[in-house]
Design a protein around this motif. Structure first.
Motif, PDB file in Angstrom:
ATOM      1  N   SER A 131      49.780  31.588  34.703  1.00  0.00           N
ATOM      2  CA  SER A 131      49.974  31.701  36.154  1.00  0.00           C
ATOM      3  C   SER A 131      50.658  33.035  36.447  1.00  0.00           C
ATOM      4  CB  SER A 131      50.844  30.547  36.669  1.00  0.00           C
ATOM      5  OG  SER A 131      50.208  29.306  36.477  1.00  0.00           O
ATOM      6  N   VAL A 132      50.081  33.776  37.378  1.00  0.00           N
ATOM      7  CA  VAL A 132      50.602  35.087  37.747  1.00  0.00           C
ATOM      8  C   VAL A 132      51.081  34.985  39.194  1.00  0.00           C
ATOM      9  CG1 VAL A 132      50.097  37.552  37.934  1.00  0.00           C
ATOM     10  CG2 VAL A 132      48.910  36.150  36.213  1.00  0.00           C
ATOM     11  N   PHE A 133      52.381  35.032  39.400  1.00  0.00           N
ATOM     12  CA  PHE A 133      52.948  34.846  40.738  1.00  0.00           C
ATOM     13  C   PHE A 133      52.997  36.204  41.446  1.00  0.00           C
ATOM     14  CE2 PHE A 133      54.250  31.173  38.348  1.00  0.00           C
ATOM     15  CZ  PHE A 133      54.089  30.139  39.258  1.00  0.00           C
ATOM     16  N   VAL A 134      52.077  36.359  42.384  1.00  0.00           N
ATOM     17  CA  VAL A 134      51.849  37.653  43.029  1.00  0.00           C
ATOM     18  C   VAL A 134      52.630  37.751  44.340  1.00  0.00           C
ATOM     19  CG1 VAL A 134      50.090  39.209  43.958  1.00  0.00           C
ATOM     20  CG2 VAL A 134      49.548  37.727  41.999  1.00  0.00           C
TER      21      VAL A 134
ATOM     22  N   LYS B  44      45.362  32.565  36.535  1.00  0.00           N
ATOM     23  CA  LYS B  44      45.359  32.052  37.898  1.00  0.00           C
ATOM     24  C   LYS B  44      46.421  32.786  38.706  1.00  0.00           C
ATOM     25  CE  LYS B  44      44.887  29.584  41.599  1.00  0.00           C
ATOM     26  NZ  LYS B  44      43.763  29.879  42.508  1.00  0.00           N
ATOM     27  N   MET B  45      45.976  33.543  39.708  1.00  0.00           N
ATOM     28  CA  MET B  45      46.928  34.177  40.617  1.00  0.00           C
ATOM     29  C   MET B  45      47.501  33.111  41.541  1.00  0.00           C
ATOM     30  SD  MET B  45      45.294  36.657  39.174  1.00  0.00           S
ATOM     31  CE  MET B  45      43.616  36.579  39.814  1.00  0.00           C
ATOM     32  N   ALA B  46      48.827  33.066  41.630  1.00  0.00           N
ATOM     33  CA  ALA B  46      49.486  32.003  42.384  1.00  0.00           C
ATOM     34  C   ALA B  46      50.482  32.583  43.377  1.00  0.00           C
ATOM     35  CB  ALA B  46      50.214  31.049  41.427  1.00  0.00           C
TER      36      ALA B  46
ATOM     37  N   CYS C 272      39.757  31.453  39.214  1.00  0.00           N
ATOM     38  CA  CYS C 272      40.427  31.894  37.997  1.00  0.00           C
ATOM     39  C   CYS C 272      39.626  33.004  37.320  1.00  0.00           C
ATOM     40  CB  CYS C 272      40.593  30.734  37.022  1.00  0.00           C
ATOM     41  SG  CYS C 272      41.654  29.421  37.629  1.00  0.00           S
ATOM     42  N   VAL C 273      40.291  33.713  36.455  1.00  0.00           N
ATOM     43  CA  VAL C 273      39.634  34.709  35.615  1.00  0.00           C
ATOM     44  C   VAL C 273      39.838  34.282  34.168  1.00  0.00           C
ATOM     45  CG1 VAL C 273      39.562  37.117  34.882  1.00  0.00           C
ATOM     46  CG2 VAL C 273      40.057  36.562  37.268  1.00  0.00           C
TER      47      VAL C 273
END
Length: 449
Positions: A167-170, A236-238, A223-224
């Motif tokens: 998870s990528v918290f943008v 997953k950009m979150a 998702c990528v």
């Protein structure tokens, strides 16, 4: 005394008995025929008749036992002394206090450890490190933090059938600071789709060729998927921000669910290792034995069912002396999985006041999932049904329930040999006993754990 009088006397003396044999075999002409039933002088006839009736009673019981033994031989065929599988075939589950625990010992000592055998964190950690490094350097993203989720982060991964959920918290995308509201609705969908496209293109530009944009995963959207060092990484950009909406107004929101990944990992990660071994065993059963026949069942759903079953049976923290806890939990998980489908039982894991919610609080969000045929609630978000129907990802729940009942029957009534060789768990046991291997799923088959 006539034969008919003998029968009358015998039945009068033992009127509660049910005879399955022919009493004629026990009517002795020499010993009984001369007795006059109506002659009070001949007092010995009662004792003789009683003795004969007792013999009849004993033979009837023997006949019944013989018939029962024959039926048992049909169910449990005799095992020859030279049978190489004799030991396993003689093992049957006995959970009674003081009963034979050879089945339990084999389950705990031979089967359960297989779920952790050959599992290495080296490759997943290396893959995670590379993606982390590349995304930090991505010119269009500003990231607050990363989170290792999925079965790798929760320590419930299955050898050869897992990936890493990152998870990528943008907090900023293309110089635009993002708020919670930016991730929701149609505009939020467009934002996430564009972010997915841009990040995938960036990773390809960094020399990663096996990059797939997954529109609908088993659970999350947009998702990528990247294959790094033989390991699948689902990115997953979150959203960095969370939502504060009254329960009765909450709706299922995949964006919020992605943002809650950290809490889910915290809940499962701290679970007792004995319980997590059963989580892995249930996942192995599905992935190696059922997935080809019943695709699209999320791993996190299976994990939640096992933990909810453990909570229901008071087995989340099994005692050191309770050596039957693992087998009992295995049966309880299969039972709950069946009940979720067959009885439409709502599966709720009450994850505690820090991260989770109570069953009463879950009921306040019933409007979000009341029309779904199967309901297994996300342990952190009561609006999220992990079994909710997904586009192009149908699940044959009835088939899965049938398989659960079938396997439970084998564990409860079959031998250990039947469990290892003939049940739906057998493919998983064979795969786990084999040499370690890497995941072989193609890019188009990537699934979120």
């Amino acid at each position: 005394m006539s034969y008919s009088d003998f029968i009358k006397l015998a039945r009068a003396l033992y009127e509660d008995e049910d005879y399955d044999v022919d009493p004629w075999d026990y009517y002795d002409d020499d010993g009984v025929a001369d007795i006059d039933l109506y002659d009070p002088v001949d007092s010995s006839f009662v004792a003789q008749a009683q003795a004969l009736a007792q013999a009849l009673q004993a033979q009837a019981r023997l006949s019944k036992a013989s018939a029962a033994a024959q039926r048992l031989r049909q169910v449990f065929p005799p095992i020859s002394a030279g049978d190489p599988h004799r030991t396993l075939k003689m093992m049957h589950l006995d959970l009674t206090p003081g009963g034979d625990k050879s089945y339990v010992r084999h389950f705990n000592g031979e089967l359960r450890p297989l779920t952790a055998q050959g599992v290495s964190n080296t490759e997943p950690q290396a893959a995670n490190h590379l993606i982390h490094k590349l995304l930090v350097q991505c010119p269009v993203l500003k990231v607050d933090r990363f989170h290792k989720g999925g079965s790798f982060g929760r320590r419930t991964l299955v050898r050869g059938a897992f990936d890493v959920d990152l998870s990528v918290f943008v907090i900023k995308f293309q110089e635009r600071a993002l708020k919670a509201a930016d991730w929701s609705g149609e505009a939020g969908e467009r934002l996430q789709r564009e972010m997915q496209r841009v990040v995938a293109a960036y990773l390809r530009g960094q020399g990663l060729h096996d990059v797939v944009e997954v529109e609908h995963g088993t659970h999350y959207k947009h998702c990528v998927n990247v294959k790094v060092h033989g390991v699948d990484v689902d990115i997953k950009m979150a959203a960095h921000a969370l939502w504060d909406t009254p329960p009765h107004l909450r709706q299922a929101d995949p964006t919020r669910e992605a943002a809650l990944a950290e809490a889910l990992t915290a809940v499962v990660k701290d679970t007792h290792d004995r319980v997590k071994s059963l989580v892995r065993l249930i996942k192995c059963w599905y992935k190696y034995g059922l997935q080809a026949e019943i695709p699209n069942v999320p791993s996190v759903l299976l994990e939640t069912v096992v933990l909810a079953a453990a909570q229901r049976k008071g087995l989340l923290s099994p005692g050191k002396q309770d050596r039957t806890a693992e087998v009992s939990l295995f049966l309880a998980a299969l039972e709950l999985l069946d009940e979720a489908v067959s009885d439409r039982k709502v599966v709720v894991l009450e994850a505690g006041p820090v991260w989770g919610y109570t069953r009463v609080q879950a009921e306040s969000c019933r409007h979000a999932w009341r029309n779904d045929p199967v309901v297994v609630l996300h342990p952190i978000d009561p609006t999220c049904n992990l079994a909710a129907p997904q586009p192009r990802r149908a699940v044959d729940w009835c088939r899965l329930a049938h398989k659960s009942r079938e396997l439970k029957r084998v564990v409860e009534g079959g031998s250990m040999w039947e469990l290892e060789q003939q049940s739906s768990l057998a493919p998983a046991i064979r795969a786990l006993k084999a040499a370690p291997f890497a995941s072989s799923a193609s890019p188009g088959q990537r699934r979120l754990q």
